[in-house]
Motif scaffolding. Structure first.
Motif, PDB file in Angstrom:
ATOM      1  N   GLU A   1       0.806  -1.225   0.000  1.00 25.40           N
ATOM      2  CA  GLU A   1       0.000   0.000   0.000  1.00 25.40           C
ATOM      3  C   GLU A   1       0.840   1.277   0.000  1.00 25.40           C
ATOM      4  OE1 GLU A   1      -0.321  -2.601   2.111  1.00 25.40           O
ATOM      5  OE2 GLU A   1      -0.866  -1.920   4.128  1.00 25.40           O
ATOM      6  N   ASP A   2       2.145   1.160   0.121  1.00 26.27           N
ATOM      7  CA  ASP A   2       3.031   2.317   0.004  1.00 26.27           C
ATOM      8  C   ASP A   2       3.339   2.639  -1.463  1.00 26.27           C
ATOM      9  OD1 ASP A   2       4.814   1.058   2.842  1.00 26.27           O
ATOM     10  OD2 ASP A   2       3.372   2.717   2.811  1.00 26.27           O
ATOM     11  N   THR A   3       2.896   1.795  -2.364  1.00 25.83           N
ATOM     12  CA  THR A   3       3.111   2.038  -3.792  1.00 25.83           C
ATOM     13  C   THR A   3       2.432   3.329  -4.216  1.00 25.83           C
ATOM     14  OG1 THR A   3       3.336  -0.308  -4.322  1.00 25.83           O
ATOM     15  CG2 THR A   3       2.655   1.159  -6.106  1.00 25.83           C
ATOM     16  N   ALA A   4       3.205   4.251  -4.761  1.00 28.61           N
ATOM     17  CA  ALA A   4       2.684   5.570  -5.137  1.00 28.61           C
ATOM     18  C   ALA A   4       3.806   6.362  -5.798  1.00 28.61           C
ATOM     19  CB  ALA A   4       2.183   6.321  -3.907  1.00 28.61           C
ATOM     20  N   THR A   5       3.421   7.517  -6.325  1.00 25.99           N
ATOM     21  CA  THR A   5       4.415   8.504  -6.747  1.00 25.99           C
ATOM     22  C   THR A   5       4.636   9.450  -5.578  1.00 25.99           C
ATOM     23  OG1 THR A   5       3.690   8.366  -9.040  1.00 25.99           O
ATOM     24  CG2 THR A   5       5.002  10.276  -8.418  1.00 25.99           C
ATOM     25  N   TYR A   6       5.875   9.659  -5.218  1.00 23.74           N
ATOM     26  CA  TYR A   6       6.232  10.463  -4.058  1.00 23.74           C
ATOM     27  C   TYR A   6       6.768  11.823  -4.500  1.00 23.74           C
ATOM     28  CZ  TYR A   6       5.568   6.507  -0.933  1.00 23.74           C
ATOM     29  OH  TYR A   6       5.018   5.490  -0.198  1.00 23.74           O
ATOM     30  N   TYR A   7       6.338  12.850  -3.776  1.00 21.83           N
ATOM     31  CA  TYR A   7       6.738  14.229  -4.062  1.00 21.83           C
ATOM     32  C   TYR A   7       7.193  14.912  -2.773  1.00 21.83           C
ATOM     33  CZ  TYR A   7       3.531  13.482  -8.027  1.00 21.83           C
ATOM     34  OH  TYR A   7       2.886  12.986  -9.132  1.00 21.83           O
TER      35      TYR A   7
END
Length: 130
Positions: A92-98
């Protein structure tokens, strides 16, 4: 427009670790309240960590419940870089990070929402496989 750039993402297995970096050619990060955000496909962008600027609450760090105890935000003033150390990664940490800087003048008080932040650049993709 001066922006903050995030990099260091990648693909890891669940339980693994990654360290993301955030830097800017136009800001001195120690003088800014810097937040880390992420956005998964089909979901709203969410704030996950924030570090207060130098001289403001002494660089205190704030975390969202979803990452508390697993992620650590830190700042290297000499390198003008803010890091996000991510451990015990989950799918669930899968994402695009900014990363972005706060501009309302409220420091990290509103870090869970991107509304108070700006200057995010191109993000970095983190993919966690189970």
């Amino acid at each position: 427009e001066v922006q903050l750039q995030a990099f260091g993402g990648g693909s890891v297995r669940a339980g693994g670790s990654l360290r993301l970096s955030c830097t800017s050619s136009g800001f001195t990060v120690e003088n800014e309240d810097i937040g880390w955000f992420r956005q998964a496909p089909g979901k709203e962008i969410e704030g996950i960590a924030c570090v207060w600027a130098r001289g403001s609450r002494d660089g205190r760090k704030e975390y969202a419940d979803s990452v508390k105890g697993r992620f650590t935000i830190s700042r290297d003033n000499a390198r003008n870089t803010v890091y996000l150390e991510m451990n015990s990664l989950k799918s669930e940490d899968t994402a695009t990070y900014y990363c972005a800087r706060e501009y309302w003048g409220d420091g990290c008080d509103n870090f869970v929402s991107y509304d108070a932040f700006n200057s995010r650049g191109q993000g970095t993709q983190v993919t966690v496989s189970s």
